[in-house]
Design a protein around this motif. Structure first.
Motif, short mmCIF file in Angstrom:
data_model
loop_
_atom_site.label_atom_id
_atom_site.label_comp_id
_atom_site.label_asym_id
_atom_site.label_seq_id
_atom_site.Cartn_x
_atom_site.Cartn_y
_atom_site.Cartn_z
N MET A 1 12.04 -3.22 -1.15
CA MET A 1 10.92 -3.20 -2.07
C MET A 1 9.59 -3.39 -1.33
SD MET A 1 10.17 -2.85 -5.17
CE MET A 1 9.04 -3.23 -6.43
N GLU A 2 9.58 -4.30 -0.36
CA GLU A 2 8.36 -4.55 0.41
C GLU A 2 7.96 -3.33 1.22
OE1 GLU A 2 6.99 -7.65 3.81
OE2 GLU A 2 8.24 -8.44 2.19
N THR A 3 8.94 -2.62 1.76
CA THR A 3 8.67 -1.41 2.54
C THR A 3 8.06 -0.33 1.65
OG1 THR A 3 10.53 -1.92 3.95
CG2 THR A 3 9.70 0.32 4.05
N LEU A 4 8.56 -0.20 0.43
CA LEU A 4 8.04 0.78 -0.52
C LEU A 4 6.59 0.48 -0.87
CD1 LEU A 4 8.78 3.27 -2.13
CD2 LEU A 4 9.54 1.76 -3.97
N LEU A 5 6.26 -0.78 -1.06
CA LEU A 5 4.87 -1.17 -1.33
C LEU A 5 3.98 -0.89 -0.13
CD1 LEU A 5 5.34 -4.53 -3.25
CD2 LEU A 5 4.56 -2.35 -4.17
N GLY A 6 4.50 -1.08 1.06
CA GLY A 6 3.75 -0.77 2.27
C GLY A 6 3.42 0.70 2.37
N PHE A 7 4.39 1.54 2.07
CA PHE A 7 4.16 3.00 2.09
C PHE A 7 3.17 3.40 1.00
CE2 PHE A 7 8.39 3.48 4.30
CZ PHE A 7 7.83 3.90 5.50
N ALA A 8 3.26 2.78 -0.16
CA ALA A 8 2.32 3.09 -1.25
C ALA A 8 0.90 2.69 -0.86
CB ALA A 8 2.75 2.37 -2.53
N LEU A 9 0.76 1.55 -0.22
CA LEU A 9 -0.56 1.11 0.23
C LEU A 9 -1.12 2.05 1.30
CD1 LEU A 9 -2.82 -0.99 0.17
CD2 LEU A 9 -1.53 -2.28 1.88
N LEU A 10 -0.29 2.47 2.22
CA LEU A 10 -0.71 3.41 3.25
C LEU A 10 -1.15 4.73 2.64
CD1 LEU A 10 -0.94 4.19 6.25
CD2 LEU A 10 1.44 4.92 6.13
N ALA A 11 -0.40 5.24 1.68
CA ALA A 11 -0.75 6.50 1.01
C ALA A 11 -2.07 6.35 0.26
CB ALA A 11 0.36 6.93 0.06
N ALA A 12 -2.28 5.23 -0.41
CA ALA A 12 -3.51 4.99 -1.15
C ALA A 12 -4.71 4.95 -0.20
CB ALA A 12 -3.42 3.69 -1.94
N ILE A 13 -4.57 4.29 0.93
CA ILE A 13 -5.66 4.22 1.91
C ILE A 13 -6.00 5.61 2.44
CG2 ILE A 13 -6.26 3.41 4.23
CD1 ILE A 13 -4.70 0.83 3.53
N LEU A 14 -4.99 6.41 2.75
CA LEU A 14 -5.23 7.76 3.26
C LEU A 14 -5.91 8.65 2.22
CD1 LEU A 14 -1.95 8.38 5.26
CD2 LEU A 14 -4.24 8.00 6.18
N ILE A 15 -5.48 8.55 0.98
CA ILE A 15 -6.06 9.37 -0.08
C ILE A 15 -7.51 8.99 -0.33
CG2 ILE A 15 -5.95 9.86 -2.56
CD1 ILE A 15 -2.87 9.74 -2.25
#
Length: 54
Positions: free
Chosen positions: A1-15
């Motif tokens: 779950m923590e890894t999924l949130l990390g990827f979501a945060l990374l995607a949000a920053i890039l967008i």
């Protein structure tokens, strides 16, 4: 779950950074209608093809 949130945060920053970059480019530059080169808003002629920029 923590890894999924990390990827979501990374995607949000890039967008968000892509949106800010796109906004900045549209605000600061004009695109030449003849050749498509980006030119600073202060220019009256294209720096590549020297056509008048409207």
């Amino acid at each position: 779950m923590e890894t999924l949130l990390g990827f979501a945060l990374l995607a949000a920053i890039l967008i968000v950074s892509a949106l800010i970059t796109n906004w900045f480019a549209r605000t600061m530059y004009n695109r030449c209608g003849n050749c498509g080169t980006l030119n600073a808003k202060r220019r009256s002629q294209c720096r590549a093809c020297e056509q008048e920029i409207r």
